[in-house]
Design a protein around this motif. Sequence first.
Motif, PDB file in Angstrom:
ATOM      1  N   ASN A  41     -33.582  88.309  75.375  1.00 15.93           N
ATOM      2  CA  ASN A  41     -33.404  88.122  76.814  1.00 15.93           C
ATOM      3  C   ASN A  41     -34.671  88.485  77.567  1.00 15.93           C
ATOM      4  O   ASN A  41     -35.438  89.347  77.141  1.00 15.93           O
ATOM      5  CB  ASN A  41     -32.255  89.007  77.323  1.00 15.93           C
ATOM      6  CG  ASN A  41     -30.926  88.610  76.722  1.00 15.93           C
ATOM      7  OD1 ASN A  41     -30.366  87.585  77.086  1.00 15.93           O
ATOM      8  ND2 ASN A  41     -30.426  89.408  75.794  1.00 15.93           N
ATOM      9  N   GLU A  63     -28.359  93.220  73.329  1.00 15.12           N
ATOM     10  CA  GLU A  63     -27.321  92.228  73.026  1.00 15.12           C
ATOM     11  C   GLU A  63     -27.363  91.857  71.547  1.00 15.12           C
ATOM     12  O   GLU A  63     -28.430  91.557  71.000  1.00 15.12           O
ATOM     13  CB  GLU A  63     -27.546  90.977  73.871  1.00 15.12           C
ATOM     14  CG  GLU A  63     -26.572  89.852  73.619  1.00 15.12           C
ATOM     15  CD  GLU A  63     -26.887  88.626  74.447  1.00 15.12           C
ATOM     16  OE1 GLU A  63     -25.938  87.957  74.897  1.00 15.12           O
ATOM     17  OE2 GLU A  63     -28.083  88.332  74.640  1.00 15.12           O
ATOM     18  N   THR A  87     -23.160  93.509  75.008  1.00 14.10           N
ATOM     19  CA  THR A  87     -24.361  93.511  75.834  1.00 14.10           C
ATOM     20  C   THR A  87     -24.332  94.776  76.674  1.00 14.10           C
ATOM     21  O   THR A  87     -23.285  95.166  77.192  1.00 14.10           O
ATOM     22  CB  THR A  87     -24.458  92.270  76.736  1.00 14.10           C
ATOM     23  OG1 THR A  87     -25.670  92.326  77.498  1.00 14.10           O
ATOM     24  CG2 THR A  87     -23.289  92.162  77.688  1.00 14.10           C
ATOM     25  N   MET A 120     -24.981  84.193  73.840  1.00 10.98           N
ATOM     26  CA  MET A 120     -24.248  83.927  75.083  1.00 10.98           C
ATOM     27  C   MET A 120     -23.602  85.139  75.722  1.00 10.98           C
ATOM     28  O   MET A 120     -23.134  85.039  76.857  1.00 10.98           O
ATOM     29  CB  MET A 120     -23.144  82.901  74.831  1.00 10.98           C
ATOM     30  CG  MET A 120     -21.938  83.482  74.115  1.00 10.98           C
ATOM     31  SD  MET A 120     -20.541  82.368  74.188  1.00 10.98           S
ATOM     32  CE  MET A 120     -19.274  83.429  73.497  1.00 10.98           C
ATOM     33  N   ARG A 123     -25.783  86.171  78.730  1.00 11.68           N
ATOM     34  CA  ARG A 123     -25.938  85.003  79.603  1.00 11.68           C
ATOM     35  C   ARG A 123     -24.590  84.482  80.079  1.00 11.68           C
ATOM     36  O   ARG A 123     -24.433  84.096  81.240  1.00 11.68           O
ATOM     37  CB  ARG A 123     -26.700  83.906  78.860  1.00 11.68           C
ATOM     38  CG  ARG A 123     -28.112  84.293  78.453  1.00 11.68           C
ATOM     39  CD  ARG A 123     -28.680  83.272  77.471  1.00 11.68           C
ATOM     40  NE  ARG A 123     -30.023  83.602  77.031  1.00 11.68           N
ATOM     41  CZ  ARG A 123     -30.313  84.417  76.032  1.00 11.68           C
ATOM     42  NH1 ARG A 123     -29.333  85.021  75.367  1.00 11.68           N
ATOM     43  NH2 ARG A 123     -31.566  84.654  75.684  1.00 11.68           N
ATOM     44  N   THR A 126     -23.052  86.925  82.539  1.00 11.40           N
ATOM     45  CA  THR A 126     -23.800  86.785  83.793  1.00 11.40           C
ATOM     46  C   THR A 126     -23.329  85.552  84.544  1.00 11.40           C
ATOM     47  O   THR A 126     -23.048  85.596  85.750  1.00 11.40           O
ATOM     48  CB  THR A 126     -25.302  86.694  83.515  1.00 11.40           C
ATOM     49  OG1 THR A 126     -25.751  87.918  82.922  1.00 11.40           O
ATOM     50  CG2 THR A 126     -26.083  86.448  84.801  1.00 11.40           C
ATOM     51  N   SER A 127     -23.223  84.435  83.850  1.00  8.73           N
ATOM     52  CA  SER A 127     -22.733  83.202  84.473  1.00  8.73           C
ATOM     53  C   SER A 127     -21.330  83.399  85.020  1.00  8.73           C
ATOM     54  O   SER A 127     -20.993  82.899  86.103  1.00  8.73           O
ATOM     55  CB  SER A 127     -22.739  82.063  83.448  1.00  8.73           C
ATOM     56  OG  SER A 127     -24.028  81.844  82.922  1.00  8.73           O
ATOM     57  N   GLY A 150     -32.757  77.195  81.665  1.00  8.72           N
ATOM     58  CA  GLY A 150     -32.789  78.453  80.927  1.00  8.72           C
ATOM     59  C   GLY A 150     -31.441  78.769  80.315  1.00  8.72           C
ATOM     60  O   GLY A 150     -30.472  78.015  80.452  1.00  8.72           O
ATOM     61  N   GLY A 151     -31.362  79.901  79.632  1.00  5.63           N
ATOM     62  CA  GLY A 151     -30.128  80.282  78.965  1.00  5.63           C
ATOM     63  C   GLY A 151     -28.956  80.422  79.921  1.00  5.63           C
ATOM     64  O   GLY A 151     -27.871  79.875  79.690  1.00  5.63           O
ATOM     65  N   VAL A 152     -29.140  81.154  81.015  1.00  5.31           N
ATOM     66  CA  VAL A 152     -28.091  81.267  82.030  1.00  5.31           C
ATOM     67  C   VAL A 152     -27.920  79.945  82.750  1.00  5.31           C
ATOM     68  O   VAL A 152     -26.793  79.496  83.007  1.00  5.31           O
ATOM     69  CB  VAL A 152     -28.414  82.390  83.027  1.00  5.31           C
ATOM     70  CG1 VAL A 152     -27.432  82.378  84.199  1.00  5.31           C
ATOM     71  CG2 VAL A 152     -28.371  83.751  82.348  1.00  5.31           C
ATOM     72  N   SER A 215     -33.082  83.386  89.591  1.00  8.77           N
ATOM     73  CA  SER A 215     -33.390  84.295  88.493  1.00  8.77           C
ATOM     74  C   SER A 215     -34.884  84.474  88.285  1.00  8.77           C
ATOM     75  O   SER A 215     -35.304  85.203  87.387  1.00  8.77           O
ATOM     76  CB  SER A 215     -32.779  83.763  87.190  1.00  8.77           C
ATOM     77  OG  SER A 215     -33.358  82.508  86.854  1.00  8.77           O
ATOM     78  N   SER A 319     -31.024  79.265  74.989  1.00  6.71           N
ATOM     79  CA  SER A 319     -30.974  80.637  74.485  1.00  6.71           C
ATOM     80  C   SER A 319     -31.844  80.801  73.240  1.00  6.71           C
ATOM     81  O   SER A 319     -32.113  79.845  72.517  1.00  6.71           O
ATOM     82  CB  SER A 319     -29.532  81.022  74.142  1.00  6.71           C
ATOM     83  OG  SER A 319     -28.731  81.023  75.311  1.00  6.71           O
TER      84      SER A 319
END
Length: 324
Positions: A41, A63, A87, A120, A123, A126-127, A150-152, A215, A319
């Motif tokens: 991350n 994580e 996480t 995930m 991420r 967070t989402s 990005g990952g998120v 972000s 990710s």
Amino acid sequence: MAHAIRFKETGGPEVLRREEVVVGDPGPGEVRIRHEAVGLNFADTYFRSGLYPATLPAGLGVEAAGVVEAVGEGVTHVAEGDRVTYTGSPLGAYSTERVMPADSLIRLPEGIGFETAAAMTMRGLTSAYLLRRIHPLEAGDTILLTAAAGGVGLIVCQWAKLLGLNVIGTVSTEEKAELARAHGCDHVIHYKRENVAERVRELTEGAGVPVAFDSVGRTTYAASLASLRRRGLLVCFGTASGPVPPIDAMQLAVSGSLFVTRPALADYIADPAERAELAGELFEHVASGRIAIEINQRYALEDAVEAHRELEAGRTTGSSVFVL
């Protein structure tokens, strides 16, 4: 012998070192976990560089996913042999195994693999809190999302479509633009060659968006702020380009009575019941295939230096995980 990535001083990726470590038995409230995959991350670079404080020498990473090998006294929500993901602090996920507090562990459904979980959990949660807790978004609303590839970003794009939202995403390359579109981003803005706020106004018939999720931080927050409609909300949830400078409250007033928040995932998963609710919704979407987790970079743990270099240079999409 277990191995871990540690650092004795803050600085660039070169301060990271792979070391042999002794992993003992778990104490009260702790578990020993054998990692199968570890998440990479952007926040990891903040600890390594010193932007986020850490007591040195220190491990790195927050994580991972793996199997519980032993539990200490008083641990009841997980048992030996359980598949788990997590996480959160303390640092030390960049390791083959470790002893850690059991409170952060989330039991992993059989339908979700370890690599997917490591890619995930941060991420995805967070989402989840961004879309389900920050603001009462309604179907038909339009949101602005920086780093949409990005990952998120890729998870938010997909989840937003499930909620009936329209997504305007910012990217830096055409490759990332195509990736964002493939995951549900309705409109893509190339922030290096387009004026973000002007394009957002064009796409919203001059109104602006009710919420901007940013972000990136220092280099993008001003454009995100300028993209808001009256009484809109800027959500600064990352600082990839550096911290957001102090914002003058009067600027918010004259720009349309705007709001700004700087949330942290830890405050949205601190309550076990809320964490379970958010994780359950995330796992259900992923297990059913409604949300796909893009793992576009895989590294060996000993390649942590190169992984950090690629991440900070913006050469990654989706990710990234360390595969053990």
